[in-house]
Write an enzyme that holds these catalytic residues in place. Structure first.
Site, PDB file in Angstrom:
ATOM      1  N   LYS A 113       0.807  -1.218   0.000  1.00  0.00           N
ATOM      2  CA  LYS A 113       0.000   0.000   0.000  1.00  0.00           C
ATOM      3  C   LYS A 113       0.837   1.263   0.000  1.00  0.00           C
ATOM      4  O   LYS A 113       0.366   2.322  -0.415  1.00  0.00           O
ATOM      5  CB  LYS A 113      -0.959   0.015   1.200  1.00  0.00           C
ATOM      6  CG  LYS A 113      -2.062  -1.021   1.034  1.00  0.00           C
ATOM      7  CD  LYS A 113      -3.235  -0.766   1.944  1.00  0.00           C
ATOM      8  CE  LYS A 113      -4.361  -1.728   1.588  1.00  0.00           C
ATOM      9  NZ  LYS A 113      -5.438  -1.750   2.554  1.00  0.00           N
ATOM     10  N   LYS A 196      -5.999 -10.402  -7.578  1.00  0.00           N
ATOM     11  CA  LYS A 196      -7.093 -10.744  -6.675  1.00  0.00           C
ATOM     12  C   LYS A 196      -8.334  -9.892  -6.992  1.00  0.00           C
ATOM     13  O   LYS A 196      -8.193  -8.703  -7.291  1.00  0.00           O
ATOM     14  CB  LYS A 196      -6.615 -10.458  -5.246  1.00  0.00           C
ATOM     15  CG  LYS A 196      -7.543 -10.971  -4.172  1.00  0.00           C
ATOM     16  CD  LYS A 196      -7.002 -10.634  -2.780  1.00  0.00           C
ATOM     17  CE  LYS A 196      -8.156 -10.499  -1.814  1.00  0.00           C
ATOM     18  NZ  LYS A 196      -7.803  -9.939  -0.521  1.00  0.00           N
ATOM     19  N   LYS A 199     -12.698  -5.005  -4.396  1.00  0.00           N
ATOM     20  CA  LYS A 199     -13.782  -4.034  -4.450  1.00  0.00           C
ATOM     21  C   LYS A 199     -13.260  -2.664  -4.860  1.00  0.00           C
ATOM     22  O   LYS A 199     -14.031  -1.793  -5.219  1.00  0.00           O
ATOM     23  CB  LYS A 199     -14.512  -3.974  -3.103  1.00  0.00           C
ATOM     24  CG  LYS A 199     -13.601  -3.761  -1.909  1.00  0.00           C
ATOM     25  CD  LYS A 199     -14.295  -4.109  -0.602  1.00  0.00           C
ATOM     26  CE  LYS A 199     -13.303  -4.057   0.547  1.00  0.00           C
ATOM     27  NZ  LYS A 199     -13.834  -4.574   1.792  1.00  0.00           N
TER      28      LYS A 199
END
Ligand code: TRP
Length: 328
Positions: A113, A196, A199
Site C-alpha cells: 500500500k 485478486k 472491491k
C-alpha cells in the site's frame, strides 16, 4: 468452555463475492454450540484511507445489515462497530508501545500500500494498522480468528505481540490461532485473472459485488476474460477459466474435479452462464434479506447498541488487567 471466535470486516466499499466466500459466509457457519463469536465492522481500519464521513457511516451500517442478512444471529453472537467500543483504541496504544518499527515495516500489506506513495503521503495509521487489528483480537480472548490468506501475516504479528507482552508482564492475553478459509480464499478478478478480485478495482467488470443485480452479475460473467483455447480445464496457464471453475466450486461446494467434469464438452459461453447462475442463486436470498433489514433501520440500531454494550463489557475486563499490569 466455548471457544471464542473474532473477526472483522472493513466497511470500505462494495463487498465482493470474494469477501463473501472467503469471510462472511463462513462467519455465519462458525456460530455453533461450541463457539461464541464476536464480529466487528472495522471502521477504524477504514480511515487509514480518507473516507467521506457520511458515506463511511452509511457503509458501516450497511455492512452490519449485510452480516445479519448473511446469517449472523445477534442472539448468538456479538455484532458491533469497532469505533463504538473505545477499548480498541486504548489497547491499541499500549500495544503500539510493545511493537517494533522493524516488524511493522515487514508487513507485505503495508509495503504494497505504501509502495506507490512517497513517505510524506503515507499516514501513520497505515503503518500501525496491524497493531489495531491485534487489539481487536486480544481484547476478546479470541481462540480463533477466521481471515483470508492476505491477513495471515497480521495474525502472526498479533501472536508475536501477545507472547511478547505476556513474557514482559505475565499472562494476560490468549494467543490466538488463525483460521484460514481453504478453497476460494482467493478469487481473482474477472478482467485480470492474475490479480485478486477487489472491491477497489477501478474496472467494475473485474469484480462481482454481493449486492449486484442478477442481470449485472450475468453481464460481468459474460465479459469475463478467458483464453483462445476452447477446453474447460483447471490449469495454471488458463487463469481466467480456472478462476471461473474456482468460483463455481466454492459457491456450490463441489470440488474442482467435479466441476470440471460437469462442464465437459461445453463452450466458454455456457460455462460463464452456468457460473453466473450459481452465483445469482446463492446471492438472491441474501440480497432479499439485506433489503428487508435496511427497510428496518431501527432494528439494526438496536442490534448494534446491544453489540456495543456486550463488546465493551468483555473488552473492559481485559483492558483492566492490562492497565493494572503496566502501571496505569
Ligand atoms: N484487517 C482486516 C481486513 O482488512 C479486517 C479486520 C479488522 C480484522 N480487525 C480484524 C480481521 C480483526 C480479523 C480480526 O480484512
Amino acid at each position: 468452555m466455548k471457544k471464542i471466535i473474532l473477526s472483522g470486516i472493513q466497511p470500505s466499499g462494495a463487498l465482493t463475492i470474494g469477501n463473501y466466500v472467503g469471510a462472511v459466509r463462513n462467519w455465519a457457519k462458525l456460530q455453533t454450540d461450541e463457539t461464541y463469536c464476536f464480529y466487528c465492522v472495522a471502521d477504524m481500519h477504514a480511515i487509514t484511507v480518507r473516507q467521506d464521513p457520511n458515506e463511511l457511516r452509511k457503509r458501516s451500517f450497511e455492512t452490519a445489515a449485510l452480516l445479519l442478512a448473511a446469517g449472523i444471529d445477534p442472539d448468538k453472537s456479538t455484532l458491533f462497530i469497532q469505533s463504538q467500543v473505545p477499548q480498541h483504541a486504548q489497547l491499541s496504544w499500549v500495544l503500539c508501545c510493545n511493537s517494533y518499527m522493524g516488524e511493522l515495516s515487514r508487513m507485505t500489506q503495508f509495503k504494497d500500500k505504501s509502495a506507490t506513495k512517497n513517505e510524506e503521503n503515507i499516514n501513520a495509521g497505515l503503518f500501525t494498522y496491524p497493531v489495531l487489528m491485534a487489539a481487536d483480537i486480544l481484547l476478546y480472548n479470541a481462540d480463533y480468528v477466521p481471515v483470508g490468506v492476505d491477513q495471515k501475516q497480521h495474525l502472526e504479528l498479533c501472536r508475536d505481540i501477545a507472547i511478547r507482552f505476556n513474557n514482559a508482564y505475565g499472562e494476560v492475553f490468549k494467543v490466538p490461532e488463525p483460521m484460514i478459509a481453504r478453497v476460494g480464499a482467493k478469487i481473482m478478478s474477472l478482467q485480470s485473472p492474475d490479480k485478486k478480485m477487489s472491491k477497489s478495482d477501478p474496472n467494475p467488470n473485474g469484480f462481482v459485488a454481493i449486492m449486484d443485480e442478477p442481470d449485472v452479475i450475468m453481464k460481468k460473467f459474460k465479459r469475463a476474460v478467458t483464453d483462445s483455447e476452447s477446453v474447460i480445464e483447471y490449469r495454471e496457464d488458463k487463469l481466467g477459466v480456472s478462476n471461473l471453475l474456482t468460483i463455481y466450486a466454492t459457491i456450490t461446494g463441489k470440488s474442482i474435479e467435479e466441476s470440471v467434469a460437469e462442464f465437459q464438452g461445453m463452450g466458454y459461453g455456457q460455462l460463464k452462464i452456468k457460473v453466473a447462475e450459481a452465483v445469482i442463486e446463492e446471492l438472491t436470498p441474501i440480497q432479499t434479506a439485506f433489503k428487508q433489514y435496511l427497510a428496518n433501520p431501527d432494528y439494526i440500531s438496536e442490534v448494534l447498541e446491544k453489540g456495543r454494550k456486550q463488546a465493551s463489557e468483555a473488552a473492559q475486563k481485559i483492558l483492566d488487567k492490562v492497565f493494572e499490569k503496566i502501571g496505569f
